[in-house]
Design a protein around this motif. Sequence first.
Motif, PDB file in Angstrom:
ATOM      1  N   LEU A   6       0.838  -1.213   0.000  1.00  0.00           N
ATOM      2  CA  LEU A   6       0.000   0.000   0.000  1.00  0.00           C
ATOM      3  C   LEU A   6       0.871   1.260   0.000  1.00  0.00           C
ATOM      4  O   LEU A   6       0.546   2.249  -0.666  1.00  0.00           O
ATOM      5  CB  LEU A   6      -0.932  -0.011   1.214  1.00  0.00           C
ATOM      6  N   ARG A   7       1.985   1.220   0.716  1.00  0.00           N
ATOM      7  CA  ARG A   7       2.890   2.383   0.709  1.00  0.00           C
ATOM      8  C   ARG A   7       3.423   2.616  -0.701  1.00  0.00           C
ATOM      9  O   ARG A   7       3.461   3.750  -1.196  1.00  0.00           O
ATOM     10  CB  ARG A   7       4.051   2.163   1.688  1.00  0.00           C
ATOM     11  N   GLU A   8       3.807   1.548  -1.340  1.00  0.00           N
ATOM     12  CA  GLU A   8       4.410   1.657  -2.684  1.00  0.00           C
ATOM     13  C   GLU A   8       3.381   2.165  -3.688  1.00  0.00           C
ATOM     14  O   GLU A   8       3.637   3.035  -4.509  1.00  0.00           O
ATOM     15  CB  GLU A   8       4.951   0.260  -3.085  1.00  0.00           C
ATOM     16  N   ILE A   9       2.133   1.702  -3.592  1.00  0.00           N
ATOM     17  CA  ILE A   9       1.092   2.096  -4.550  1.00  0.00           C
ATOM     18  C   ILE A   9       0.612   3.524  -4.314  1.00  0.00           C
ATOM     19  O   ILE A   9       0.423   4.307  -5.233  1.00  0.00           O
ATOM     20  CB  ILE A   9      -0.105   1.122  -4.464  1.00  0.00           C
ATOM     21  N   THR A  59       0.759   7.393   4.123  1.00  0.00           N
ATOM     22  CA  THR A  59       1.159   6.820   5.414  1.00  0.00           C
ATOM     23  C   THR A  59       0.346   5.569   5.684  1.00  0.00           C
ATOM     24  O   THR A  59      -0.886   5.587   5.565  1.00  0.00           O
ATOM     25  CB  THR A  59       0.908   7.862   6.524  1.00  0.00           C
ATOM     26  N   VAL A  60       1.031   4.488   6.000  1.00  0.00           N
ATOM     27  CA  VAL A  60       0.357   3.235   6.375  1.00  0.00           C
ATOM     28  C   VAL A  60       0.948   2.799   7.703  1.00  0.00           C
ATOM     29  O   VAL A  60       2.144   2.554   7.803  1.00  0.00           O
ATOM     30  CB  VAL A  60       0.569   2.130   5.317  1.00  0.00           C
ATOM     31  N   ASN A  61       0.115   2.746   8.723  1.00  0.00           N
ATOM     32  CA  ASN A  61       0.543   2.226  10.032  1.00  0.00           C
ATOM     33  C   ASN A  61       0.131   0.769  10.131  1.00  0.00           C
ATOM     34  O   ASN A  61      -1.007   0.425   9.776  1.00  0.00           O
ATOM     35  CB  ASN A  61      -0.106   3.025  11.175  1.00  0.00           C
ATOM     36  N   THR A  88      -2.770  10.626   3.499  1.00  0.00           N
ATOM     37  CA  THR A  88      -1.874  11.756   3.720  1.00  0.00           C
ATOM     38  C   THR A  88      -0.452  11.203   3.635  1.00  0.00           C
ATOM     39  O   THR A  88      -0.247  10.003   3.875  1.00  0.00           O
ATOM     40  CB  THR A  88      -2.100  12.393   5.118  1.00  0.00           C
ATOM     41  N   ASP A  89       0.518  12.069   3.299  1.00  0.00           N
ATOM     42  CA  ASP A  89       1.894  11.554   3.285  1.00  0.00           C
ATOM     43  C   ASP A  89       2.626  11.951   4.567  1.00  0.00           C
ATOM     44  O   ASP A  89       3.817  11.693   4.721  1.00  0.00           O
ATOM     45  CB  ASP A  89       2.643  12.072   2.051  1.00  0.00           C
ATOM     46  N   LYS A 118      -6.472  14.824   9.655  1.00  0.00           N
ATOM     47  CA  LYS A 118      -6.053  15.591   8.463  1.00  0.00           C
ATOM     48  C   LYS A 118      -6.161  14.752   7.188  1.00  0.00           C
ATOM     49  O   LYS A 118      -6.011  15.246   6.077  1.00  0.00           O
ATOM     50  CB  LYS A 118      -4.594  16.059   8.630  1.00  0.00           C
ATOM     51  N   ALA A 119      -6.396  13.436   7.343  1.00  0.00           N
ATOM     52  CA  ALA A 119      -6.445  12.558   6.152  1.00  0.00           C
ATOM     53  C   ALA A 119      -7.597  12.987   5.239  1.00  0.00           C
ATOM     54  O   ALA A 119      -8.604  13.524   5.693  1.00  0.00           O
ATOM     55  CB  ALA A 119      -6.595  11.108   6.576  1.00  0.00           C
TER      56      ALA A 119
END
Length: 421
Positions: free
Chosen positions: A338-341, A345-347, A358-359, A370-371
């Motif tokens: 998901l981060r790559e696509i 931000t992915v927690n 959001t980045d 803020k997302a």
Amino acid sequence: MKTTRSSELFERAKLVMPGGVNSPVRAYRSVGMTPLFIERAKGNRIWDADGNEYIDFVGSWGPMILGHADDDVLAAIGERMQKGLSFGACAELEVELAELVVENIPHVERIRMVNSGTEATMSALRIARGYTGRNKIVKFEGCYHGHSDGLLVKAGSGAMTFGNPDSAGVTKGAAADTLVASYNDLDSVKALFAGNPGEIACVIVEPVAANMGVVPPAEGFLAGLRELCTKEGALLIIDEVITGFRLAFGGACQSLGIEPDLVTYGKIIGGGMPVGAYGGKKEIMETVSPTGPVYQAGTLSGNPIAMTAGLVTLKKLLADPSVYVHLNDMGERLAAGLREITGCTVNQIGSLVGLFLTDQPVRSYADAAKADTEKFTALFRGLLEEGVYIAPSPFESMFISAPFTEADVDQVLAAYRKVWK
Ligand code: KE4
């Protein structure tokens, strides 16, 4: 995809149930859609009333860690129900489930079964007040602990951060003893203790916040809460309704090394049936009726069918701890993809994954808020068309269940790649 049957059912539902639902998030209001009606489920798949199939990341909001309709759970329930559904009396199965938890989770010396996570947290707060003789509680903005009055509170204004009701029908009085701190911000908790010396009965916290998307605890945050509560004579209540039996058999307390005074459970402990529980140190738990002055009760608490589903589920998790390695591997694979696509931000922690549109880093409720929720709606709808079912809200977690394979994750990532704009 065709959703005529869901639409027809929803029209009927709205004539007899508020908003057509039995729980608000299911109404899909934050994604502006007619909700899907789910007909059946097996493993990590669900099918809606129109026969559309989806890979399921909701898993009934966490209980279905083994996957839906687990053969062993169904067989055990089928056999047990022949002996009756509920007695409202003592029964061996509730003892067996309690023993399984007490024998395998060191910080649970006594446990009480209830019927939901809400009941578990509501009861734990009452015990904390009864045990300490203090009135005030501390919760965190963005954490959700069920819908009891004192917990439906958002941050008030001002340094004292007194709570304000977060729902109609919750009186100022009910909110008055709820103080609200900021997640991952120990100083905000210290300020509340300083501002209310000797008055705070407990701090209740999600050890991994999973109701504002997924926000793991910052380094030292939980240990800091432990130290503060011990120093101030307040109880630390760890709400493991989501994380319990999911991050490890002993939940986040085990995987993150935190010692609670009380812990609350829900979801997985019932294996899909309505079960909540609260537990902790014997000295504290014996404050509850009939051994102590704090009252708490429930008609269906510990009923044999729910205990059966919970027992089989927990026994399977206990028997094969490699499931937690697998769940984390799938979580890491999904998060990396998901981060790559998305470049967002992915927690991720274990089988809990939260994609924030959001980045920027997301370490608090303010960050999560803020997302981009508009973009989420388009993503949610596009994923449904690709047969991927995530929560109809940007402030929920993706729940990975044991049946997930690398191929499933890769199929989901292909769907995100196709839908992502
Ligand atoms: P229930 O009363 O819904 O069983 O549990 C309340 C609860 C308590 N604590 C935590 C950490 C929780 O996440 C919950 C409930 N979780 C939500 C989903 N994030 C339930 C879904 C719904 O409300 O329909």
